[in-house]
Motif scaffolding. Structure first.
Motif, PDB file in Angstrom:
ATOM      1  N   ASP A  55       0.817  -1.214   0.000  1.00 24.96           N
ATOM      2  CA  ASP A  55       0.000   0.000   0.000  1.00 24.96           C
ATOM      3  C   ASP A  55       0.850   1.262   0.000  1.00 24.96           C
ATOM      4  OD1 ASP A  55      -2.359  -1.435   0.025  1.00 24.96           O
ATOM      5  OD2 ASP A  55      -2.445  -1.494   2.212  1.00 24.96           O
ATOM      6  N   TYR A  56       2.120   1.148   0.387  1.00 25.73           N
ATOM      7  CA  TYR A  56       2.976   2.332   0.441  1.00 25.73           C
ATOM      8  C   TYR A  56       4.443   1.936   0.264  1.00 25.73           C
ATOM      9  CZ  TYR A  56       4.168   0.785   5.132  1.00 25.73           C
ATOM     10  OH  TYR A  56       4.617   0.047   6.191  1.00 25.73           O
ATOM     11  N   LEU A  68       6.637   9.684   0.950  1.00 25.09           N
ATOM     12  CA  LEU A  68       5.988   8.389   0.966  1.00 25.09           C
ATOM     13  C   LEU A  68       4.995   8.306  -0.185  1.00 25.09           C
ATOM     14  CD1 LEU A  68       5.537   5.806   2.748  1.00 25.09           C
ATOM     15  CD2 LEU A  68       3.731   7.103   3.897  1.00 25.09           C
ATOM     16  N   ARG A  69       5.083   7.246  -0.968  1.00 27.13           N
ATOM     17  CA  ARG A  69       4.073   7.005  -2.000  1.00 27.13           C
ATOM     18  C   ARG A  69       3.038   6.078  -1.393  1.00 27.13           C
ATOM     19  NH1 ARG A  69       4.221   3.562  -7.598  1.00 27.13           N
ATOM     20  NH2 ARG A  69       2.211   4.271  -8.352  1.00 27.13           N
ATOM     21  N   VAL A  70       1.793   6.509  -1.419  1.00 30.24           N
ATOM     22  CA  VAL A  70       0.700   5.744  -0.826  1.00 30.24           C
ATOM     23  C   VAL A  70      -0.323   5.434  -1.910  1.00 30.24           C
ATOM     24  CG1 VAL A  70      -1.138   5.770   0.905  1.00 30.24           C
ATOM     25  CG2 VAL A  70       1.037   6.913   1.383  1.00 30.24           C
TER      26      VAL A  70
END
Length: 92
Positions: A55-56, A68-70
């Motif tokens: 998810d991240y 953070l890539r979410v």
């Protein structure tokens, strides 16, 4: 224009020094997200762990700056924010 991880990190560091860092970061992200397909493809290349259904994933993690890539469900929105500013002492 292709997404460049190191340039994006440098641009985020510049945002930290702005008079309004949150607004500067919002403008930066808005510019990048103008081409959502291109940024998604570029992030898949620099963050291959997300292809494993996570998810991240962290693009950058340090005391100074965390990016953070979410992966969020469609329609869910979260405004730009600073977690350090959200931490407040409990009041009795």
């Amino acid at each position: 224009m292709a997404f460049e991880k190191n340039k994006f990190i440098a641009d985020c560091r510049t945002c930290l020094k702005a008079k309004d860092p949150i607004e500067a970061a919002k403008q930066l992200v808005d510019e990048i997200l103008a081409d959502t397909l291109a940024i998604s493809a570029a992030l898949d290349e620099v963050l291959p762990e997300l292809q494993l259904n996570a998810d991240y994933a962290f693009l950058r993690r340090s005391e100074e700056l965390t990016i953070l890539r979410v992966i969020m469900p469609p329609g869910l929105e979260s405004p730009p924010h600073n977690h350090r500013k959200l931490l407040m002492p409990a009041t009795p």
